[in-house]
Design an enzyme around this catalytic site. Structure first.
Site, PDB file in Angstrom:
ATOM      1  N   TYR A 192       5.811 112.218  -2.556  1.00 22.24           N
ATOM      2  CA  TYR A 192       4.882 111.161  -2.965  1.00 22.24           C
ATOM      3  C   TYR A 192       3.513 111.802  -3.135  1.00 22.24           C
ATOM      4  O   TYR A 192       2.969 112.375  -2.195  1.00 22.24           O
ATOM      5  CB  TYR A 192       4.860 110.034  -1.928  1.00 22.24           C
ATOM      6  CG  TYR A 192       6.069 109.136  -2.037  1.00 22.24           C
ATOM      7  CD1 TYR A 192       6.025 108.000  -2.841  1.00 22.24           C
ATOM      8  CD2 TYR A 192       7.251 109.434  -1.375  1.00 22.24           C
ATOM      9  CE1 TYR A 192       7.142 107.174  -2.974  1.00 22.24           C
ATOM     10  CE2 TYR A 192       8.369 108.616  -1.499  1.00 22.24           C
ATOM     11  CZ  TYR A 192       8.309 107.486  -2.298  1.00 22.24           C
ATOM     12  OH  TYR A 192       9.404 106.682  -2.428  1.00 22.24           O
ATOM     13  N   HIS A 226       9.559 109.868 -11.237  1.00 21.23           N
ATOM     14  CA  HIS A 226      10.552 108.823 -10.987  1.00 21.23           C
ATOM     15  C   HIS A 226       9.918 107.437 -11.041  1.00 21.23           C
ATOM     16  O   HIS A 226      10.396 106.558 -11.722  1.00 21.23           O
ATOM     17  CB  HIS A 226      11.221 109.055  -9.639  1.00 21.23           C
ATOM     18  CG  HIS A 226      12.295 108.067  -9.329  1.00 21.23           C
ATOM     19  ND1 HIS A 226      12.061 106.935  -8.585  1.00 21.23           N
ATOM     20  CD2 HIS A 226      13.586 108.024  -9.699  1.00 21.23           C
ATOM     21  CE1 HIS A 226      13.189 106.245  -8.497  1.00 21.23           C
ATOM     22  NE2 HIS A 226      14.124 106.881  -9.158  1.00 21.23           N
ATOM     23  N   HIS A 227       8.869 107.223 -10.298  1.00 21.56           N
ATOM     24  CA  HIS A 227       8.123 105.977 -10.442  1.00 21.56           C
ATOM     25  C   HIS A 227       6.687 106.135  -9.974  1.00 21.56           C
ATOM     26  O   HIS A 227       6.350 107.127  -9.329  1.00 21.56           O
ATOM     27  CB  HIS A 227       8.825 104.794  -9.759  1.00 21.56           C
ATOM     28  CG  HIS A 227       8.809 104.828  -8.260  1.00 21.56           C
ATOM     29  ND1 HIS A 227       9.922 105.091  -7.518  1.00 21.56           N
ATOM     30  CD2 HIS A 227       7.814 104.605  -7.376  1.00 21.56           C
ATOM     31  CE1 HIS A 227       9.611 105.045  -6.232  1.00 21.56           C
ATOM     32  NE2 HIS A 227       8.336 104.751  -6.120  1.00 21.56           N
ATOM     33  N   HIS A 294       5.834 109.136  -7.441  1.00 22.02           N
ATOM     34  CA  HIS A 294       7.029 109.609  -6.738  1.00 22.02           C
ATOM     35  C   HIS A 294       7.694 110.662  -7.617  1.00 22.02           C
ATOM     36  O   HIS A 294       8.223 110.348  -8.671  1.00 22.02           O
ATOM     37  CB  HIS A 294       7.971 108.413  -6.480  1.00 22.02           C
ATOM     38  CG  HIS A 294       9.292 108.804  -5.892  1.00 22.02           C
ATOM     39  ND1 HIS A 294      10.311 107.907  -5.716  1.00 22.02           N
ATOM     40  CD2 HIS A 294       9.753 109.991  -5.449  1.00 22.02           C
ATOM     41  CE1 HIS A 294      11.352 108.538  -5.184  1.00 22.02           C
ATOM     42  NE2 HIS A 294      11.036 109.801  -5.027  1.00 22.02           N
ATOM     43  N   HIS A 372      13.547  95.643  -8.636  1.00 26.05           N
ATOM     44  CA  HIS A 372      13.617  97.010  -8.116  1.00 26.05           C
ATOM     45  C   HIS A 372      14.565  97.119  -6.927  1.00 26.05           C
ATOM     46  O   HIS A 372      14.444  96.366  -5.962  1.00 26.05           O
ATOM     47  CB  HIS A 372      12.210  97.468  -7.705  1.00 26.05           C
ATOM     48  CG  HIS A 372      12.153  98.867  -7.170  1.00 26.05           C
ATOM     49  ND1 HIS A 372      12.127  99.967  -7.993  1.00 26.05           N
ATOM     50  CD2 HIS A 372      12.155  99.346  -5.909  1.00 26.05           C
ATOM     51  CE1 HIS A 372      12.098 101.062  -7.243  1.00 26.05           C
ATOM     52  NE2 HIS A 372      12.116 100.708  -5.978  1.00 26.05           N
ATOM     53  N   HIS A 374      17.274 100.475  -5.024  1.00 25.39           N
ATOM     54  CA  HIS A 374      17.553 101.910  -5.096  1.00 25.39           C
ATOM     55  C   HIS A 374      18.980 102.162  -5.580  1.00 25.39           C
ATOM     56  O   HIS A 374      19.513 101.362  -6.353  1.00 25.39           O
ATOM     57  CB  HIS A 374      17.236 102.568  -3.753  1.00 25.39           C
ATOM     58  CG  HIS A 374      15.762 102.756  -3.530  1.00 25.39           C
ATOM     59  ND1 HIS A 374      15.214 103.153  -2.346  1.00 25.39           N
ATOM     60  CD2 HIS A 374      14.717 102.573  -4.376  1.00 25.39           C
ATOM     61  CE1 HIS A 374      13.897 103.219  -2.470  1.00 25.39           C
ATOM     62  NE2 HIS A 374      13.577 102.872  -3.683  1.00 25.39           N
TER      63      HIS A 374
END
Ligand code: NAG
Ligand code: NAG
Ligand code: NAG
Length: 564
Positions: A192, A226-227, A294, A372, A374
């Site tokens: 992160y 990734h985000h 991320h 959202h 995972h």
């Protein structure tokens, strides 16, 4: 359904899109136009400069190639409607529902209705569509796993992608960017990265509206980003670009807790509707913005330098309404965990009437939504209840993929009033896992979130729930004879899960009292009139909700589809 049709008739009844893929160094594209009046899609595949001998365009429920729908083209023949069976064998359908319109050189055009009522066909639905292309330059494709077959999975929205005039900006609109300057992506799977920047002076001095947000992804680094989440800081924070967990990260960045945008891989730009903008600046103090990136680096590549981040489009000409973002769904807590070996295990996060009572008097209007979860998230949706009765949905994705998340415009806008409930349900597939999947932040943990974009702004920033800890503990104590003082993950991991236990836990989730997170932007709880103490949101009774009269659009017994 009536309003939906009226809408399409009024504005446009055609929308379009495409996917691109490079197979065997040859670019293949599939473009489509959607006709809502005839409820059909016309696909046009361009097979590239070196067209293959055999080509398949397919639809997959959840990213697997076996048991998927296939449209088959062997060079020189007509397009065939088929499917891939559970053992990867290419089969023709009993019922042919694909119409060949044109075959000219390397270009094939065919038409497919949204829904065919054939259990060997996929029903095209709104939300994510998982598609694949496969090609062979040697033989007609008989099996999809033969080694002469090149194939690739792709994601797009086919339905519900209409333009909403989000493109017209005020003449005085200007842009600024918050980017990771030369971030050296660590050779670790998950990082992160935090970038803190101050707002430009002009925005500091005068209140602006953010009217658009664009991801800026450094070319070549698409697979690593990734985000991203964008936070507003309430205190002044020194500028920074580095690991979020570093000791040298400014401690004042703790105040960067107000989420103003979220972007995930696969998503495009955010455009605010003409009547609303997100307020920024014009306060008496210096305001900073933090972008949290991320990075996902599964191969632990080293030496990758990145300058990705976010671009804001702002205007000093304020629009009619201030917009806001609210988080719905489940609290990030290990209380919300999923037993292993489950094909479809659902947990719902409730935004209860006790919390929506804090909305503005006229309610809020949701215009966009981002679901959202995972890696095990499969189906996600948010239902809207008034007086305990289901009156609609905010968003639904029955083919969710964590590798392709997107912001969905909500049309018509959903008006949520005081006392309404918003229930976000996530269905997980843990059949490939042998241990409990815990609720939490890690990529292997699970989440269930709907970020809703709405106006006018409300003081509620988070409206999420978890099962009450004490109820969960007594369940493990009574049913599984475990010591209730053990940490919750240990309780989950001490059970030898089977389908009966999992079903029982599912029933508990559906009925047990809730622990609500009804939070303001500063992270503090709202007072709760219903609680025993002022801020007590523990052991709240679940609202009594009835969804029975809400009509399903398609009955799978009367009109089946492969993805039922
Ligand atoms: C696809 O194949 C895999 C491995 O052979 C199997 O585990 C899975 O159940 C199959 N999927 C379907 C939908 O049949
Ligand atoms: C889109 O913009 C055009 C031209 O400005 C306007 O005529 C039309 O009404 C707009 N449509 C919507 C949905 O706002
Ligand atoms: C419930 O337990 C989890 C740890 O398992 C903890 O993080 C959370 O704060 C607890 N919730 C409350 C309201 O005490």
């Amino acid at each position: 359904m009536k309003t939906l049709f009226a809408f399409f008739a009024l504005f446009s009844c055609v929308s379009a899109g495409q996917i691109l893929s490079v197979l065997n160094d040859n670019q293949i594209s599939v473009k489509w136009t959607v006709n809502y009046k005839t409820q059909a899609v016309v696909f046009s595949a361009n097979l590239g400069d070196n067209p293959p001998k055999s080509f398949i365009f397919g639809f997959s429920d959840h990213g697997q190639y076996n048991f998927s729908d296939a449209i088959i083209y062997h060079a020189g023949k007509k397009v065939l409607d088929g499917y891939i069976d559970r053992n990867m064998v290419v089969m023709p359908d009993l019922s042919q529902n694909v119409k060949t319109l044109r075959i000219r050189g390397n270009q094939i055009t065919f038409k497919r209705p949204f829904t065919t009522c054939d259990a060997q066909d996929y029903s095209i639905e709104s939300g994510t569509t998982q598609m694949f292309v496969a090609a062979s330059w040697q033989h007609e494709i008989r099996r999809l796993d033969d080694n002469h077959v090149y194939k690739e999975m792709r994601f797009a929205k086919i339905l519900g992608e209409e333009d909403d005039n989000f493109t017209e900006f005020e003449v005085d609109a200007r842009k600024f960017r918050v980017l990771a300057d030369e971030a050296k992506i660590p050779a670790e799977t998950t990082t992160y990265w935090c970038v803190v920047k101050q707002l430009p002076d002009t925005v500091q001095k005068k209140k602006h509206h953010v009217i658009g947000i664009d991801p800026v992804i450094e070319a070549g680094n698409e697979m690593y980003v990734h985000h991203m989440e964008v936070f507003l800081c309430s205190d002044e924070v020194k500028e920074y670009s580095g690991n979020c967990n570093s000791d040298v990260k400014p401690s004042a960045s703790k105040s960067c807790s107000h989420v103003i945008a979220a972007w995930a891989m696969g998503e495009g730009s955010i455009r605010y509707p003409q009547e609303a903008g997100l307020p920024l600046g014009g306060l008496r103090k210096t305001v900073s913005i933090m972008v949290e990136i991320h990075y996902n680096n599964p191969d632990r590549d080293s030496g990758v330098v990145d300058n990705s981040g976010v671009q804001f489009i702002v205007t000093p000409s304020l629009r009619q309404f201030d917009a806001g973002i609210m988080e719905l769904g489940l609290v990030y807590s290990d209380a919300n965990s999923i037993p292993p070996g489950q094909k479809a295990f659902a947990i719902s996060g409730v935004c209860a009437p006790e919390c929506t009572n804090n909305l503005p008097e006229e309610g809020i209007n949701i215009f966009a939504s981002q679901l959202h979860a995972h890696l095990t998230g499969r189906k996600l949706w948010t239902s809207h209840f008034r007086n305990g009765v289901k009156i609609g949905e905010v968003n639904r994705d029955m083919h969710y993929s964590p590798h392709w998340q997107h912001l969905q415009t909500v049309k018509p806008r959903v008006n949520v009033r005081r006392g309404d409930s918003l229930v976000t349900t996530c269905v997980y597939d843990t059949s490939a896992r042998s241990k409990t999947t815990l609720g939490g932040y890690g990529i292997e943990d699970e989440m269930c979130v709907n970020y809703v974009y709405y106006y006018p702004a409300s003081a509620i920033e988070v409206c999420k729930s978890a099962i009450s800890n004490s109820t969960l503990r007594s369940y493990f104590g009574i049913r599984h004879e475990l010591k209730t003082t053990l940490p919750i993950p240990e309780l989950y991991n001490s059970v030898d899960w089977n389908d009966d236990y999992a079903a029982e836990l599912g029933a508990l989730f559906n009925t047990a009292p809730l622990n609500m997170n009804c939070l303001k932007a500063d992270g503090n709880l709202f007072p709760n009139k219903a609680g025993t103490k002022r801020f007590d949101w523990e052991k709240l009774q679940q609202p009594k909700l009835y969804a029975a009269p809400f009509v399903k659009q398609r009955d799978s017994m009367e009109c089946p589809a492969m993805n039922d």
